[in-house]
Design a protein around this motif. Sequence first.
Motif, PDB file in Angstrom:
ATOM      1  N   SER A   3      -0.922   7.155   7.225  1.00 57.03           N
ATOM      2  CA  SER A   3      -1.750   7.394   6.050  1.00 57.03           C
ATOM      3  C   SER A   3      -3.081   6.672   6.168  1.00 57.03           C
ATOM      4  O   SER A   3      -3.801   6.533   5.206  1.00 57.03           O
ATOM      5  CB  SER A   3      -1.017   6.944   4.793  1.00 57.03           C
ATOM      6  OG  SER A   3      -0.568   5.617   4.947  1.00 57.03           O
ATOM      7  N   ALA A   4      -3.385   6.158   7.361  1.00 63.40           N
ATOM      8  CA  ALA A   4      -4.657   5.476   7.555  1.00 63.40           C
ATOM      9  C   ALA A   4      -5.814   6.464   7.634  1.00 63.40           C
ATOM     10  O   ALA A   4      -6.963   6.075   7.554  1.00 63.40           O
ATOM     11  CB  ALA A   4      -4.612   4.654   8.840  1.00 63.40           C
ATOM     12  N   GLY A  34      -2.143   4.642  -5.002  1.00 64.60           N
ATOM     13  CA  GLY A  34      -2.677   5.967  -4.700  1.00 64.60           C
ATOM     14  C   GLY A  34      -3.903   6.325  -5.527  1.00 64.60           C
ATOM     15  O   GLY A  34      -4.638   7.241  -5.172  1.00 64.60           O
ATOM     16  N   ARG A  49      -8.884   3.673  -1.977  1.00 64.25           N
ATOM     17  CA  ARG A  49      -7.577   3.942  -2.557  1.00 64.25           C
ATOM     18  C   ARG A  49      -6.764   2.660  -2.699  1.00 64.25           C
ATOM     19  O   ARG A  49      -6.720   1.850  -1.777  1.00 64.25           O
ATOM     20  CB  ARG A  49      -6.811   4.949  -1.692  1.00 64.25           C
ATOM     21  CG  ARG A  49      -5.616   5.536  -2.392  1.00 64.25           C
ATOM     22  CD  ARG A  49      -4.966   6.668  -1.628  1.00 64.25           C
ATOM     23  NE  ARG A  49      -5.872   7.729  -1.212  1.00 64.25           N
ATOM     24  CZ  ARG A  49      -6.393   8.652  -2.015  1.00 64.25           C
ATOM     25  NH1 ARG A  49      -6.090   8.633  -3.302  1.00 64.25           N
ATOM     26  NH2 ARG A  49      -7.188   9.579  -1.544  1.00 64.25           N
ATOM     27  N   VAL A  51      -3.677   0.529  -2.451  1.00 63.88           N
ATOM     28  CA  VAL A  51      -2.455   0.615  -1.648  1.00 63.88           C
ATOM     29  C   VAL A  51      -1.507  -0.569  -1.887  1.00 63.88           C
ATOM     30  O   VAL A  51      -0.393  -0.576  -1.367  1.00 63.88           O
ATOM     31  CB  VAL A  51      -2.779   0.715  -0.135  1.00 63.88           C
ATOM     32  CG1 VAL A  51      -3.648   1.939   0.143  1.00 63.88           C
ATOM     33  CG2 VAL A  51      -3.468  -0.540   0.367  1.00 63.88           C
ATOM     34  N   GLU A 115      -7.686   1.047   0.609  1.00 65.65           N
ATOM     35  CA  GLU A 115      -8.010   1.814   1.802  1.00 65.65           C
ATOM     36  C   GLU A 115      -9.387   2.437   1.592  1.00 65.65           C
ATOM     37  O   GLU A 115      -9.558   3.294   0.732  1.00 65.65           O
ATOM     38  CB  GLU A 115      -6.954   2.913   2.014  1.00 65.65           C
ATOM     39  CG  GLU A 115      -7.264   3.852   3.145  1.00 65.65           C
ATOM     40  CD  GLU A 115      -6.168   4.898   3.319  1.00 65.65           C
ATOM     41  OE1 GLU A 115      -5.039   4.664   2.874  1.00 65.65           O
ATOM     42  OE2 GLU A 115      -6.468   5.959   3.892  1.00 65.65           O
ATOM     43  N   ARG A 138      -9.830  -2.667   8.416  1.00 73.69           N
ATOM     44  CA  ARG A 138      -8.854  -3.430   7.643  1.00 73.69           C
ATOM     45  C   ARG A 138      -9.473  -4.682   7.033  1.00 73.69           C
ATOM     46  O   ARG A 138      -9.064  -5.130   5.968  1.00 73.69           O
ATOM     47  CB  ARG A 138      -7.676  -3.854   8.533  1.00 73.69           C
ATOM     48  CG  ARG A 138      -6.632  -2.817   8.730  1.00 73.69           C
ATOM     49  CD  ARG A 138      -5.344  -3.427   9.285  1.00 73.69           C
ATOM     50  NE  ARG A 138      -4.464  -3.876   8.240  1.00 73.69           N
ATOM     51  CZ  ARG A 138      -4.063  -5.136   8.060  1.00 73.69           C
ATOM     52  NH1 ARG A 138      -4.490  -6.063   8.868  1.00 73.69           N
ATOM     53  NH2 ARG A 138      -3.248  -5.447   7.088  1.00 73.69           N
ATOM     54  N   SER A 142      -8.584  -5.491   2.852  1.00 76.12           N
ATOM     55  CA  SER A 142      -7.162  -5.796   2.964  1.00 76.12           C
ATOM     56  C   SER A 142      -6.892  -7.234   2.526  1.00 76.12           C
ATOM     57  O   SER A 142      -6.790  -8.143   3.334  1.00 76.12           O
ATOM     58  CB  SER A 142      -6.706  -5.571   4.414  1.00 76.12           C
ATOM     59  OG  SER A 142      -5.319  -5.758   4.512  1.00 76.12           O
ATOM     60  N   PRO A 179       1.485   8.937  -3.320  1.00 77.42           N
ATOM     61  CA  PRO A 179       2.071   8.262  -2.158  1.00 77.42           C
ATOM     62  C   PRO A 179       3.442   8.845  -1.843  1.00 77.42           C
ATOM     63  O   PRO A 179       4.231   9.118  -2.753  1.00 77.42           O
ATOM     64  CB  PRO A 179       2.201   6.807  -2.615  1.00 77.42           C
ATOM     65  CG  PRO A 179       1.300   6.671  -3.787  1.00 77.42           C
ATOM     66  CD  PRO A 179       1.244   8.018  -4.432  1.00 77.42           C
ATOM     67  N   ILE A 202       2.150   0.915  -0.748  1.00 77.83           N
ATOM     68  CA  ILE A 202       2.392   2.241  -0.186  1.00 77.83           C
ATOM     69  C   ILE A 202       3.003   2.060   1.192  1.00 77.83           C
ATOM     70  O   ILE A 202       2.410   1.423   2.064  1.00 77.83           O
ATOM     71  CB  ILE A 202       1.090   3.058  -0.096  1.00 77.83           C
ATOM     72  CG1 ILE A 202       0.549   3.350  -1.512  1.00 77.83           C
ATOM     73  CG2 ILE A 202       1.326   4.359   0.668  1.00 77.83           C
ATOM     74  CD1 ILE A 202      -0.705   4.202  -1.526  1.00 77.83           C
ATOM     75  N   ASN A 205       1.299   2.127   4.976  1.00 76.83           N
ATOM     76  CA  ASN A 205      -0.163   2.090   4.933  1.00 76.83           C
ATOM     77  C   ASN A 205      -0.676   0.826   5.602  1.00 76.83           C
ATOM     78  O   ASN A 205      -0.286  -0.282   5.254  1.00 76.83           O
ATOM     79  CB  ASN A 205      -0.647   2.166   3.494  1.00 76.83           C
ATOM     80  CG  ASN A 205      -2.153   2.344   3.415  1.00 76.83           C
ATOM     81  OD1 ASN A 205      -2.916   1.421   3.697  1.00 76.83           O
ATOM     82  ND2 ASN A 205      -2.576   3.529   3.052  1.00 76.83           N
ATOM     83  N   GLU A 206      -1.575   0.993   6.555  1.00 71.84           N
ATOM     84  CA  GLU A 206      -1.979  -0.156   7.367  1.00 71.84           C
ATOM     85  C   GLU A 206      -3.017  -1.037   6.681  1.00 71.84           C
ATOM     86  O   GLU A 206      -3.390  -2.077   7.214  1.00 71.84           O
ATOM     87  CB  GLU A 206      -2.500   0.304   8.723  1.00 71.84           C
ATOM     88  CG  GLU A 206      -3.804   1.055   8.660  1.00 71.84           C
ATOM     89  CD  GLU A 206      -4.324   1.327  10.080  1.00 71.84           C
ATOM     90  OE1 GLU A 206      -4.977   0.442  10.639  1.00 71.84           O
ATOM     91  OE2 GLU A 206      -4.067   2.426  10.589  1.00 71.84           O
TER      92      GLU A 206
END
Length: 216
Positions: A3-4, A34, A49, A51, A115, A138, A142, A179, A202, A205-206
């Motif tokens: 999902s990345a 999401g 988004r 996450v 994201e 990221r 993140s 998601p 999620i 998700n990275e």
Amino acid sequence: MGSAELRPLNQPGKPLPRAFYNRDPRSVGRDLLGKVLVRRQGRKLRAARIVEIEAYLGQGDPAAHAACGRTPRNAVLFGPPGHAYVYFIYGNHYCLNISCLPDGIAGCVLVRALEPLIGIEEMAQERGLSLNGIGDLRKLTSGPGRLAEAFSITRERDNGKDLTRINSDLFVADDHYTPSRVLTTVRIGIVKAASRPLRYVIAGNEFVSGLRRLIA
DNA sequence: TACATGATGCCCT
DNA sequence: GGGCATCATGTAG
């Protein structure tokens, strides 16, 4: 997994209504996964988004800022739902929360990871980073401190802001992305009530922070 | 008025 | 994997 990939978002949409936030923080947090955080700045737009979210339950939750009752700092948490609670932590970082539950009852969600979708160059600029690959993406959003910096979120500018106003420069929109799978884990970076499962991510998700701490 | 602490991230090993 | 920067806030004295 996977999902990345960056999904197109052609229009920022309109803010989620106050009723969305006028619920238990656990429901709000789960449902915010999401959704899209949007910052409008003149003609420029930043969007990403959500996450990863944590719920803080208010006076029954020892880890919550509202646990010891109302103070000048945490007053927003006791106000009406859908308002930004921004605080400064560790001498370096801002964190973005959104108030939940009716006026008079404390509770909120902490936005922990995003994201990036739109305005990635602006986010990198705010973070003081030059992007040299997908891995660097990221580093933009993140983590709660990182996303606040990427979205220029400060206490001075945003604390107490009503995120449900149609012309707010900061809000959360729904672009109807759902998601596929959601995980619940313990919250990160706290000592009190550390074992309560109030963190929502999620799955796969990275851009989620603290990947080691996944338990469910 | 002083002090302890924290819903973190970065840089170094 | 661990130390540290850095400061607003709340509480104690």
